[in-house]
Scaffold this active site. Structure first.
Site, PDB file in Angstrom:
ATOM      1  N   SER A  40       0.799  -1.233   0.000  1.00 16.19           N
ATOM      2  CA  SER A  40       0.000   0.000   0.000  1.00 16.19           C
ATOM      3  C   SER A  40       0.823   1.270   0.000  1.00 16.19           C
ATOM      4  CB  SER A  40      -0.948   0.016   1.187  1.00 16.19           C
ATOM      5  OG  SER A  40      -0.193  -0.028   2.383  1.00 16.19           O
ATOM      6  N   LYS A  83       0.887   4.374   6.837  1.00 13.90           N
ATOM      7  CA  LYS A  83       0.261   5.200   5.800  1.00 13.90           C
ATOM      8  C   LYS A  83       0.811   6.618   5.901  1.00 13.90           C
ATOM      9  CE  LYS A  83      -2.924   2.091   4.668  1.00 13.90           C
ATOM     10  NZ  LYS A  83      -2.158   0.970   4.241  1.00 13.90           N
TER      11      LYS A  83
END
EC number: 3.4.21.-
Lengths: 172, 177
Positions: A40, A83
């Site tokens: 990701s 993230k």
């Protein structure tokens, strides 16, 4: 003889407790090494990279837009997610994908942050589950340690998802 | 002169070595084992702070028992506030993940608590900033479980988990099959 053994045992236990506590304080307040897995955050961080995440920014509430953070997953507190911070509390974030015709926006609520992975096509993040509370953040990733050919600080966001406000350009 | 210098240096060394033992051990103990906290506000009346005003209860927060994020319904827990990461709030756990809750003043009448979240409420409805205002809370925000009231002395007691009347989750017995 017995007393000497007892004395040495107590000394050993004492040292273990002391160094254990120092280790806890180091991992909790200074920083920790994290092995990242998953696609990701490509191309900034790829599978099997080892990064160093520092804890001081989180405790002093100095996490900024554009920082890469390690946070506890909102759906499973034993799992961590890595993230990038796209918006802090009060910021405007874009909730529609780049392919949508009409762009929708939302404001990040108080005490929350909006996280997105750099690999927008293959990332489950705030676009799926909404903003997460700031206190779930564990640390800020500041240095990549492995693999050796990409050692160093991490690059800026490759996606243009951060909406810069007037106050950001003033502080620069 | 030389004796004073060495005595001073001995004192300094003792202080530094004592400091490096006492501070990490205390910090680790407060982070991992137990924490003492003063309860402020009236959101948990009448159980905590029944007199309100200046007489605040002091509770012992057990941090070791929540290291694996295990809580029961009816426990009183301290949680980092989702609205203000610098503040901790003390509330009662009403529902765990998967439970259906009938809410009091939330935007939806009935809520299913998502995975990895729980539903907390103050006993004093209407005077409490809890899940009825900000929704289910992520279990990662759990800070500690209040196990004992330790001050004032006439209120020493062990806190046992108990759900208030009519505030439990709906249909829990059937779901456990």
């Amino acid at each position: 003889m017995f007393r000497r053994v007892l004395g040495k045992t107590f000394g050993f236990v004492g040292y273990t407790i002391q160094y254990g506590c120092i280790a806890h304080c180091a991992f909790e307040y200074i920083g920790e090494l994290v092995v990242c897995s998953g696609p990701s955050m490509e191309p900034t961080i790829v599978n099997e990279d080892i990064v160093f995440s520092e804890r001081m920014s989180r405790h002093l509430c100095k996490i900024q837009k554009g920082d890469i953070v390690i946070a506890k997953s909102p759906f499973d507190p034993n799992m961590n997610i890595c993230k990038r911070v796209i918006g802090l509390e009060g910021d405007k974030v874009c909730t529609s994908s780049p392919s949508d015709l009409f762009k929708t926006h939302t404001y990040v609520p108080k005490g929350h942050v909006w996280l997105e992975g750099d690999n927008l096509r293959n990332s489950t993040d705030s676009r799926n589950y909404g903003p997460i509370p700031y206190a779930l953040i564990r640390g800020r990733v500041c240095l990549k340690l492995w693999p050796p050919h990409s050692f160093g600080t991490l690059s800026e966001s490759p996606t243009e998802r951060i909406i810069k406000t007037q106050s950001d350009s003033d502080s620069d | 002169m030389a004796q004073q210098a060495t005595a001073g240096r001995c004192c300094l060394r003792a202080f530094v070595s004592g400091f490096f033992v006492a501070v990490p051990v205390t910090v680790t103990f407060l982070d991992r084992f137990a924490y003492v906290a003063r309860v402020e506000g009236s959101s948990m009346q009448p159980f905590l702070n029944p007199e309100g005003g200046s007489k605040c209860d002091v509770v012992l927060l057990n941090r070791w028992s929540v290291r694996n994020y295990q809580v029961q319904r009816g426990d009183i827990v301290s949680v980092v506030s989702p609205r203000n990461p610098k503040q901790k709030i003390i509330k009662r756990v009403i529902g765990l993940e998967g439970d259906f809750i009938r809410t009091l003043g939330y935007k939806n009448r009935y809520v299913r608590v998502p995975d990895g979240h729980f539903w907390i409420e103050g006993d004093h409805h209407g005077h409490s900033l809890d899940s009825n205002s900000f929704g289910p809370v992520s279990v990662g925000l759990l800070h500690g479980r209040a196990s004992h009231i330790i001050w004032p002395p006439n209120r020493w007691q062990r806190i046992t988990p108990s759900l208030p009347a009519n505030r439990g989750p709906l249909d829990t017995e059937e779901e456990e099959d």
